[in-house]
Design a protein around this motif. Structure first.
Motif, PDB file in Angstrom:
ATOM      1  N   GLY A 110      -3.252 -20.500   8.837  1.00  0.00           N
ATOM      2  CA  GLY A 110      -3.858 -21.224   7.721  1.00  0.00           C
ATOM      3  C   GLY A 110      -4.472 -22.548   8.117  1.00  0.00           C
ATOM      4  O   GLY A 110      -5.526 -22.935   7.584  1.00  0.00           O
ATOM      5  N   LEU A 111      -3.853 -23.256   9.072  1.00  0.00           N
ATOM      6  CA  LEU A 111      -4.358 -24.582   9.448  1.00  0.00           C
ATOM      7  C   LEU A 111      -5.732 -24.520  10.110  1.00  0.00           C
ATOM      8  O   LEU A 111      -6.676 -25.186   9.649  1.00  0.00           O
ATOM      9  N   PRO A 112      -5.916 -23.735  11.181  1.00  0.00           N
ATOM     10  CA  PRO A 112      -7.261 -23.701  11.793  1.00  0.00           C
ATOM     11  C   PRO A 112      -8.314 -23.120  10.860  1.00  0.00           C
ATOM     12  O   PRO A 112      -9.460 -23.584  10.847  1.00  0.00           O
ATOM     13  N   LEU A 113      -7.924 -22.094  10.077  1.00  0.00           N
ATOM     14  CA  LEU A 113      -8.894 -21.526   9.144  1.00  0.00           C
ATOM     15  C   LEU A 113      -9.278 -22.538   8.072  1.00  0.00           C
ATOM     16  O   LEU A 113     -10.454 -22.641   7.682  1.00  0.00           O
ATOM     17  N   GLY A 114      -8.309 -23.323   7.609  1.00  0.00           N
ATOM     18  CA  GLY A 114      -8.604 -24.363   6.626  1.00  0.00           C
ATOM     19  C   GLY A 114      -9.492 -25.449   7.193  1.00  0.00           C
ATOM     20  O   GLY A 114     -10.380 -25.966   6.500  1.00  0.00           O
ATOM     21  N   LEU A 115      -9.263 -25.808   8.458  1.00  0.00           N
ATOM     22  CA  LEU A 115     -10.117 -26.813   9.097  1.00  0.00           C
ATOM     23  C   LEU A 115     -11.555 -26.315   9.218  1.00  0.00           C
ATOM     24  O   LEU A 115     -12.510 -27.060   8.996  1.00  0.00           O
ATOM     25  N   ILE A 116     -11.709 -25.029   9.571  1.00  0.00           N
ATOM     26  CA  ILE A 116     -13.051 -24.453   9.694  1.00  0.00           C
ATOM     27  C   ILE A 116     -13.746 -24.412   8.337  1.00  0.00           C
ATOM     28  O   ILE A 116     -14.903 -24.822   8.194  1.00  0.00           O
ATOM     29  N   MET A 117     -13.020 -23.916   7.317  1.00  0.00           N
ATOM     30  CA  MET A 117     -13.625 -23.799   5.990  1.00  0.00           C
ATOM     31  C   MET A 117     -13.914 -25.164   5.380  1.00  0.00           C
ATOM     32  O   MET A 117     -14.877 -25.319   4.617  1.00  0.00           O
ATOM     33  N   GLY A 118     -13.075 -26.149   5.694  1.00  0.00           N
ATOM     34  CA  GLY A 118     -13.299 -27.482   5.144  1.00  0.00           C
ATOM     35  C   GLY A 118     -14.429 -28.218   5.821  1.00  0.00           C
ATOM     36  O   GLY A 118     -15.172 -28.957   5.172  1.00  0.00           O
ATOM     37  N   ARG A 130     -19.770 -25.734   6.003  1.00  0.00           N
ATOM     38  CA  ARG A 130     -20.246 -25.183   4.732  1.00  0.00           C
ATOM     39  C   ARG A 130     -20.502 -23.684   4.855  1.00  0.00           C
ATOM     40  O   ARG A 130     -20.214 -22.915   3.939  1.00  0.00           O
ATOM     41  N   VAL A 131     -21.045 -23.271   6.005  1.00  0.00           N
ATOM     42  CA  VAL A 131     -21.305 -21.846   6.222  1.00  0.00           C
ATOM     43  C   VAL A 131     -20.003 -21.060   6.241  1.00  0.00           C
ATOM     44  O   VAL A 131     -19.871 -20.009   5.614  1.00  0.00           O
ATOM     45  N   GLY A 132     -19.003 -21.562   6.985  1.00  0.00           N
ATOM     46  CA  GLY A 132     -17.709 -20.894   7.030  1.00  0.00           C
ATOM     47  C   GLY A 132     -17.071 -20.803   5.654  1.00  0.00           C
ATOM     48  O   GLY A 132     -16.480 -19.778   5.308  1.00  0.00           O
ATOM     49  N   TYR A 133     -17.209 -21.865   4.869  1.00  0.00           N
ATOM     50  CA  TYR A 133     -16.643 -21.867   3.512  1.00  0.00           C
ATOM     51  C   TYR A 133     -17.336 -20.827   2.632  1.00  0.00           C
ATOM     52  O   TYR A 133     -16.676 -20.076   1.902  1.00  0.00           O
ATOM     53  N   ASP A 134     -18.658 -20.771   2.696  1.00  0.00           N
ATOM     54  CA  ASP A 134     -19.409 -19.831   1.853  1.00  0.00           C
ATOM     55  C   ASP A 134     -19.073 -18.378   2.188  1.00  0.00           C
ATOM     56  O   ASP A 134     -19.004 -17.527   1.287  1.00  0.00           O
ATOM     57  N   THR A 141      -5.371 -27.796   3.323  1.00  0.00           N
ATOM     58  CA  THR A 141      -6.176 -28.233   4.473  1.00  0.00           C
ATOM     59  C   THR A 141      -7.647 -28.305   4.093  1.00  0.00           C
ATOM     60  O   THR A 141      -8.349 -29.264   4.452  1.00  0.00           O
ATOM     61  N   ILE A 142      -8.131 -27.294   3.375  1.00  0.00           N
ATOM     62  CA  ILE A 142      -9.531 -27.307   2.926  1.00  0.00           C
ATOM     63  C   ILE A 142      -9.814 -28.530   2.065  1.00  0.00           C
ATOM     64  O   ILE A 142     -10.794 -29.257   2.275  1.00  0.00           O
ATOM     65  N   VAL A 143      -8.937 -28.775   1.089  1.00  0.00           N
ATOM     66  CA  VAL A 143      -9.123 -29.916   0.195  1.00  0.00           C
ATOM     67  C   VAL A 143      -9.063 -31.222   0.982  1.00  0.00           C
ATOM     68  O   VAL A 143      -9.856 -32.143   0.753  1.00  0.00           O
ATOM     69  N   GLY A 144      -8.119 -31.308   1.935  1.00  0.00           N
ATOM     70  CA  GLY A 144      -7.984 -32.526   2.730  1.00  0.00           C
ATOM     71  C   GLY A 144      -9.221 -32.828   3.550  1.00  0.00           C
ATOM     72  O   GLY A 144      -9.700 -33.976   3.587  1.00  0.00           O
ATOM     73  N   VAL A 145      -9.777 -31.818   4.205  1.00  0.00           N
ATOM     74  CA  VAL A 145     -10.968 -32.018   5.032  1.00  0.00           C
ATOM     75  C   VAL A 145     -12.164 -32.385   4.162  1.00  0.00           C
ATOM     76  O   VAL A 145     -12.957 -33.280   4.503  1.00  0.00           O
ATOM     77  N   ARG A 146     -12.314 -31.723   3.029  1.00  0.00           N
ATOM     78  CA  ARG A 146     -13.464 -31.985   2.160  1.00  0.00           C
ATOM     79  C   ARG A 146     -13.334 -33.299   1.393  1.00  0.00           C
ATOM     80  O   ARG A 146     -14.300 -33.747   0.775  1.00  0.00           O
TER      81      ARG A 146
END
Length: 270
Positions: A93-101, A104-108, A156-161
Motif C-alpha cells: 500500500g505504501l509504494p502504490l500510494g506514493l505513486i498514485m499521490g 496524476r497519470v498513475g492516479y487516473d 498515503t495518497i491523501v498525504g502526498v496530495r
C-alpha cells in the motif's frame, strides 16, 4: 505528587469501571455465567497463562517452559499473523500510494480499480481466501494484509496530495531534482498521514485477525475465544478479549513512539 498522579490519570477511568463491574457482580445483579466478575476473569487469565506441564529440565530450558502455556502460544500466533499481514499490506500500500499521490497519470489509471475494491469488506474474501490458500496461516495473513492495505494506501495518497505547494516551490527554487524532491520533501511532509494510515491499518488488521482465527486456523486468540464460547466459558472469553486489548495497546505504543521519532522535526512535537 501532582506529577505522579498526572502520569497515571489514564488509569482512573478503567479502574472505576472495574470497581463498578466488581460491585455489580458482588451484589448479584447479573448472572455470573453471562458476565463474570473481574476477579474471576483475572483468575482465568492467570490459569490461561500458566505452563501446561510441570518444569522438566530434560525437556528444555526454564525460559521455554515459562512460555509453554496456552496463552503465550496463542498470543505469539496472533502477533505473528498481525505483524506479517500488516508488513505485507503496508509494503504494497505504501509504494502504490506514493505513486498514485505523486503521479496524476498513475492516479487516473489505478484509482477506478481501487475505488471498486476498497468498499468490499475483507471478511467477504473469507471463502476465496480458504479456496485459494486452504487453512492455516496463509488465508489469515491474506485477510489481515487486505485489511491493512487500503487504510495505508488511501492515507498515503491523501498525504502526498496534501503537501503544501510552498515546500515544493521552495525546493524547486533551490534546484532540487525529482528524486530529492520526492525523498526530502514529499515523503517527510506526508509522513503524518502515512503513520495515521498505519495505525488505522493495524486496527483493521486486528479485526481481520480475530475473524480469520475463528474460521481458518486452530490456534490464536480468536480461535480460543470461539472455543470458549462453545463451552460457555465467559471468563475465558473476556480474558482473551483483555489479552487482545493489551497486545493492541503494546503495538500502538510502539507505533506512537515511532511516530514521535519520525516526526521529531514537526513543530507540534518539539
Amino acid at each position: 505528587m501532582k506529577e505522579t498522579l498526572g502520569r497515571f490519570k489514564g488509569f482512573w477511568v478503567p479502574l472505576v469501571v472495574v470497581l463498578v463491574w466488581q460491585g455489580i457482580s458482588e451484589l448479584g445483579w447479573v448472572n455470573v455465567q453471562v458476565l463474570p466478575s473481574p476477579w474471576a476473569v483475572i483468575t482465568k487469565w492467570i490459569e490461561y497463562l500458566k505452563p501446561l506441564e510441570p518444569f522438566d529440565p530434560e525437556k528444555g530450558s526454564y525460559f521455554s517452559w515459562m512460555f509453554s502455556g496456552e496463552l503465550p502460544h496463542d498470543l505469539w500466533a496472533s502477533f505473528y499473523r498481525v505483524l506479517v499481514g500488516v508488513l505485507i499490506g503496508g509494503g504494497l500500500g505504501l509504494p502504490l500510494g506514493l505513486i498514485m499521490g505523486a503521479s496524476r497519470v498513475g492516479y487516473d489509471y489505478l484509482n477506478p480499480l481501487v475505488q471498486v475494491l476498497r468498499p468490499i469488506p475483507p471478511i467477504a474474501y473469507i471463502p476465496l481466501a480458504i479456496l485459494w490458500f486452504g487453512l492455516g496461516n496463509p488465508p489469515a495473513v491474506f485477510l489481515i494484509a487486505l485489511g491493512a492495505f487500503f487504510p495505508i494506501l488511501m492515507n498515503t495518497i491523501v498525504g502526498v496530495r496534501s503537501v503544501d505547494s510552498i515546500y515544493i516551490r521552495a525546493a524547486r527554487n533551490m534546484g532540487a531534482g525529482r528524486f530529492t524532491m520526492f525523498t526530502k520533501i514529499i515523503v517527510p511532509a506526508a509522513m503524518p498521514y502515512i503513520l495515521s494510515g498505519v495505525r488505522i491499518g493495524i486496527g483493521t488488521g486486528f479485526i481481520c485477525m480475530i475473524v480469520a482465527e475463528m474460521i481458518a486456523v486452530n490456534n490464536g486468540l480468536g480461535y480460543r475465544i470461539l472455543e470458549a464460547r462453545e463451552y460457555l466459558w465467559s471468563d475465558k472469553i473476556i480474558a482473551g478479549m483483555f489479552t487482545i486489548g493489551l497486545l493492541g495497546l503494546a503495538i500502538d505504543v510502539v507505533v506512537d513512539n515511532l511516530n514521535n521519532y519520525l516526526l521529531r522535526w514537526h513543530r507540534g512535537l518539539e
